[in-house]
Design an enzyme around this catalytic site. Sequence first.
Site, mmCIF file in Angstrom:
data_model
loop_
_atom_site.group_PDB
_atom_site.id
_atom_site.type_symbol
_atom_site.label_atom_id
_atom_site.label_comp_id
_atom_site.label_asym_id
_atom_site.label_seq_id
_atom_site.Cartn_x
_atom_site.Cartn_y
_atom_site.Cartn_z
ATOM 1 N N ASP A 2 -3.456 -0.459 5.681
ATOM 2 C CA ASP A 2 -3.932 -1.703 5.074
ATOM 3 C C ASP A 2 -3.696 -1.674 3.556
ATOM 4 O O ASP A 2 -3.962 -2.642 2.857
ATOM 5 C CB ASP A 2 -5.399 -1.993 5.433
ATOM 6 N N SER A 3 -3.121 -0.555 3.057
ATOM 7 C CA SER A 3 -2.650 -0.499 1.674
ATOM 8 C C SER A 3 -1.525 -1.517 1.488
ATOM 9 O O SER A 3 -1.108 -1.795 0.363
ATOM 10 C CB SER A 3 -2.169 0.915 1.315
ATOM 11 N N ASP A 8 -3.449 0.399 11.123
ATOM 12 C CA ASP A 8 -4.700 0.524 10.365
ATOM 13 C C ASP A 8 -5.537 -0.732 10.589
ATOM 14 O O ASP A 8 -5.112 -1.836 10.238
ATOM 15 C CB ASP A 8 -4.334 0.659 8.879
ATOM 16 N N LYS A 18 -6.171 3.324 13.399
ATOM 17 C CA LYS A 18 -7.038 4.078 12.481
ATOM 18 C C LYS A 18 -8.167 3.164 12.035
ATOM 19 O O LYS A 18 -7.953 1.973 11.820
ATOM 20 C CB LYS A 18 -6.256 4.548 11.246
ATOM 21 N N GLU A 69 -11.850 3.170 9.371
ATOM 22 C CA GLU A 69 -12.614 3.882 8.343
ATOM 23 C C GLU A 69 -14.081 4.016 8.741
ATOM 24 O O GLU A 69 -14.633 3.152 9.427
ATOM 25 C CB GLU A 69 -12.516 3.122 7.006
ATOM 26 N N GLU A 122 -10.094 11.520 2.748
ATOM 27 C CA GLU A 122 -9.562 10.953 1.495
ATOM 28 C C GLU A 122 -10.446 11.304 0.312
ATOM 29 O O GLU A 122 -11.665 11.092 0.329
ATOM 30 C CB GLU A 122 -9.423 9.424 1.620
HETATM 31 O O1 KIV Z 1 -3.894 2.211 4.126
HETATM 32 C C1 KIV Z 1 -3.525 3.334 3.786
HETATM 33 O O2 KIV Z 1 -2.471 3.511 3.155
HETATM 34 C C2 KIV Z 1 -4.379 4.468 4.132
HETATM 35 C C3 KIV Z 1 -3.979 5.813 3.615
HETATM 36 C C4 KIV Z 1 -4.519 5.962 2.244
HETATM 37 C C5 KIV Z 1 -4.424 6.907 4.506
HETATM 38 O O3 KIV Z 1 -5.372 4.304 4.766
#
Ligand code: KIV
Length: 281
Positions: free
Chosen positions: A50-51, A89, A119, A121, A188
């Site tokens: 989600d970056s 994500d 993934k 959080e 992280e």
């Molecule tokens: O979204 C992302 O890039 C991440 C990484 C920092 C693991 O969650």
Amino acid sequence: MKGVTQERITVDRIKAKKKSGEKITMLTAYDYPLASLVDQAGIDIILVGDSLANVVLGLESTKEVGMAEMIHHARAVSRAVKNALVVGDMPFEAYQTDTSRAAANAGRFIEEGGCQAVKLEWFDHCLEVVSCVAKAGIPVMGHVGLTPQTADKLGGYRVQGKDAASARKIIDHARALEEQGCFCVVLECVPSQVAEAITKRLSIPTIGIGAGRNCDGQVLVTPDLLGFSDQHKPKFVKQYVDVRALILEGLRHFRDDVTQGLFPDEAHSYRMDPDEVKKLY
Ligand code: KIV
């Protein structure tokens, strides 16, 4: 790697790497060309992170990206990848605002996005979400320590677990994620001693980002390591190449060639038969 046919990386293969002591590599990708390069480089896991919000869409926070954008980008990544395990994500809105929709949204990453896992959080009710998604047969990667989607509750983007009490909490979170069925967990921005303690206690792999070398694997945001991002880079980022400088050089060269009449030259143009040209006049 050239000429060697690699097998597709599976969740079981990732778990086996911890047992055999082989380090796990993970990088982010958001589109076809980048995913194809990351895959060709032999990276084990490609995270459609989600970056995307910050590094591709120019948004302020990862919370601003939603399911529609994530699925759109996951599809592009999946089309490119032949070997790596592709992980989608889960965006904030997909599981933190409405826990009951989480499993359905995780399913969309698999069915529509072509991912093999998701993934999510750590947040207050994440254990019931993990359990529900894992029970639906979808492999889940956890994420503890600095969790960007809830960074406001953690005092901002800063190292987590610097004292024993807060470190113990993160260790507990990681253990709880393993118990609920996560197949691995991202750590992280935690001190390396905390990452080491978690890595020793868990039987599933840990993948660190700003968590020191004693994790079972490492992840970075690919545009950061390539020097493609113009944003602030945290201390833990190692930039391996300067792609921005290379790209700028190419773009400026094109501009100069065009303005000076040097491009296109004969080598980059099509010609008509001279007899046919005559008929035009
Ligand atoms: O979204 C992302 O890039 C991440 C990484 C920092 C693991 O969650």
